[in-house]
Design a protein around this motif. Structure first.
Motif, PDB file in Angstrom:
ATOM      1  N   ASP A  72       0.828  -1.203   0.000  1.00 61.06           N
ATOM      2  CA  ASP A  72       0.000   0.000   0.000  1.00 61.06           C
ATOM      3  C   ASP A  72       0.862   1.253   0.000  1.00 61.06           C
ATOM      4  OD1 ASP A  72      -2.552  -1.113  -0.131  1.00 61.06           O
ATOM      5  OD2 ASP A  72      -2.586  -1.504   2.028  1.00 61.06           O
ATOM      6  N   ALA A  73       0.289   2.325  -0.562  1.00 58.16           N
ATOM      7  CA  ALA A  73       1.009   3.594  -0.682  1.00 58.16           C
ATOM      8  C   ALA A  73       0.403   4.628   0.250  1.00 58.16           C
ATOM      9  CB  ALA A  73       0.964   4.092  -2.126  1.00 58.16           C
ATOM     10  N   THR A  74       1.238   5.564   0.670  1.00 59.49           N
ATOM     11  CA  THR A  74       0.802   6.585   1.619  1.00 59.49           C
ATOM     12  C   THR A  74       0.687   7.973   1.003  1.00 59.49           C
ATOM     13  OG1 THR A  74       3.099   6.993   2.293  1.00 59.49           O
ATOM     14  CG2 THR A  74       1.856   5.341   3.541  1.00 59.49           C
ATOM     15  N   LEU A  96       3.671   9.133  -9.227  1.00 57.75           N
ATOM     16  CA  LEU A  96       4.720   8.720  -8.294  1.00 57.75           C
ATOM     17  C   LEU A  96       4.069   8.332  -6.973  1.00 57.75           C
ATOM     18  CD1 LEU A  96       7.739   8.458  -7.492  1.00 57.75           C
ATOM     19  CD2 LEU A  96       7.668  10.876  -6.840  1.00 57.75           C
ATOM     20  N   LEU A  97       4.365   7.126  -6.504  1.00 58.76           N
ATOM     21  CA  LEU A  97       3.819   6.615  -5.242  1.00 58.76           C
ATOM     22  C   LEU A  97       4.927   6.466  -4.202  1.00 58.76           C
ATOM     23  CD1 LEU A  97       1.708   3.613  -6.637  1.00 58.76           C
ATOM     24  CD2 LEU A  97       0.958   5.984  -6.330  1.00 58.76           C
ATOM     25  N   ARG A  98       4.601   6.825  -2.970  1.00 61.28           N
ATOM     26  CA  ARG A  98       5.468   6.498  -1.837  1.00 61.28           C
ATOM     27  C   ARG A  98       4.750   5.430  -1.025  1.00 61.28           C
ATOM     28  NH1 ARG A  98       6.664  11.407   1.420  1.00 61.28           N
ATOM     29  NH2 ARG A  98       4.674  11.009   2.450  1.00 61.28           N
ATOM     30  N   HIS A  99       5.393   4.282  -0.864  1.00 61.77           N
ATOM     31  CA  HIS A  99       4.755   3.146  -0.194  1.00 61.77           C
ATOM     32  C   HIS A  99       5.020   3.161   1.309  1.00 61.77           C
ATOM     33  CE1 HIS A  99       3.614   1.079  -3.953  1.00 61.77           C
ATOM     34  NE2 HIS A  99       4.711   1.626  -4.434  1.00 61.77           N
ATOM     35  N   GLU A 206      -7.921   8.665  -6.901  1.00 61.67           N
ATOM     36  CA  GLU A 206      -8.457   9.970  -6.496  1.00 61.67           C
ATOM     37  C   GLU A 206      -7.316  10.906  -6.110  1.00 61.67           C
ATOM     38  OE1 GLU A 206     -10.985  13.072  -5.666  1.00 61.67           O
ATOM     39  OE2 GLU A 206     -11.451  11.185  -6.689  1.00 61.67           O
ATOM     40  N   ALA A 207      -6.333  10.377  -5.388  1.00 59.91           N
ATOM     41  CA  ALA A 207      -5.187  11.195  -4.996  1.00 59.91           C
ATOM     42  C   ALA A 207      -4.412  11.683  -6.213  1.00 59.91           C
ATOM     43  CB  ALA A 207      -4.266  10.385  -4.083  1.00 59.91           C
ATOM     44  N   ASP A 219      -1.660  13.227   0.506  1.00 63.20           N
ATOM     45  CA  ASP A 219      -1.633  12.188   1.521  1.00 63.20           C
ATOM     46  C   ASP A 219      -2.846  11.272   1.343  1.00 63.20           C
ATOM     47  OD1 ASP A 219      -0.808  10.954   4.096  1.00 63.20           O
ATOM     48  OD2 ASP A 219      -2.698  11.820   4.775  1.00 63.20           O
ATOM     49  N   VAL A 220      -2.600   9.976   1.210  1.00 57.53           N
ATOM     50  CA  VAL A 220      -3.674   9.024   0.919  1.00 57.53           C
ATOM     51  C   VAL A 220      -4.570   8.793   2.131  1.00 57.53           C
ATOM     52  CG1 VAL A 220      -4.185   6.658   0.200  1.00 57.53           C
ATOM     53  CG2 VAL A 220      -2.293   7.907  -0.866  1.00 57.53           C
TER      54      VAL A 220
END
Length: 227
Positions: A72-74, A96-99, A206-207, A219-220
């Motif tokens: 999951d990403a944050t 770009l995702l930060r996990h 959505e993010a 922020d997710v």
């Protein structure tokens, strides 16, 4: 269960197993790329007037795939483009995702990438770990760079009589998705793509749109609280 079949492609089940068995160490980076110029408008002309287009059409599958492989990403950052003239929404996006693990993933998607031969419908890219890398190459080949050697694994199709190129990779994934549904019903086990789990994927989409609109990192967790 949500029918989310990219993660059930044979190649990605094998890639997930390579990561899980620790062959490349803890994953630190991924790039998942789905770029081609397939004509989606002939059979789906409504896409020209769809304001939320590429991320919701293909990006949602790629984001679920990123979650499957990397967790999951944050946080999400996104830039979108409308390359084809006359469309209402985006036909390309760089996400770009930060996990939660600290790893990062780049998801890049486009319906305006002109290439010959056309890579459709392949997802290409790589996964980097602390002790190795796996490249996702054309023609469903995984190139594994381990600590001692490099090898290629060609992922053979399931050879069902009704599948045909270039759709085979996607077509094979559909009965695999359905088999998971049946197996989990029989055992009473939670689906991989349950409604609850899939909300994590929808939150990333959505993010991405909010990030593209506002030009900032989103922020997710704040989106999940909105539900």
């Amino acid at each position: 269960m949500v029918h989310e079949n990219f993660r059930f492609q044979k190649l990605f089940r094998r890639l997930h197993a390579i990561i899980a068995n620790g062959e490349i160490g803890e994953p630190t980076f991924a790039r998942l790329s789905w770029r081609n110029d397939i004509d989606v408008y002939s059979n789906q002309p409504y896409l020209k007037s769809t304001r939320r287009f590429m991320i919701m059409d293909v990006g949602i599958h790629m984001l679920d795939l990123a979650r499957y492989l990397m967790g999951d990403a944050t946080a999400v950052s996104c830039l979108t483009q409308s390359v084809k003239k006359g469309i209402a929404g985006e036909d390309a996006a760089s996400i770009l995702l930060r996990h939660q693990s600290g790893a990062t993933t780049i998801v890049d998607i486009s319906y305006a990438a002109h290439r010959n031969p056309n890579p459709f419908p392949q997802t290409l890219g790589e996964i980097e770990g602390r002790s190795g890398t796996v490249q996702i190459l054309d023609d469903e080949v995984l190139r594994i760079h381990g600590t001692s050697d490099t090898r290629d694994e060609a992922i053979a199709p399931d050879k069902r009589s009704w599948t045909h190129a270039p759709w085979t990779q996607i077509q094979d994934s559909v009965p695999r998705t359905q088999q998971h549904f049946v197996d989990m019903l029989r055992t009473g086990t939670e689906f991989e793509t349950s409604v609850t789990a899939s909300l994590q994927t929808y939150a990333l989409a959505e993010a991405a749109y909010r990030s593209a609109a506002a030009g900032r990192l989103v922020d997710v967790s704040s989106l999940l609280k909105e539900r």
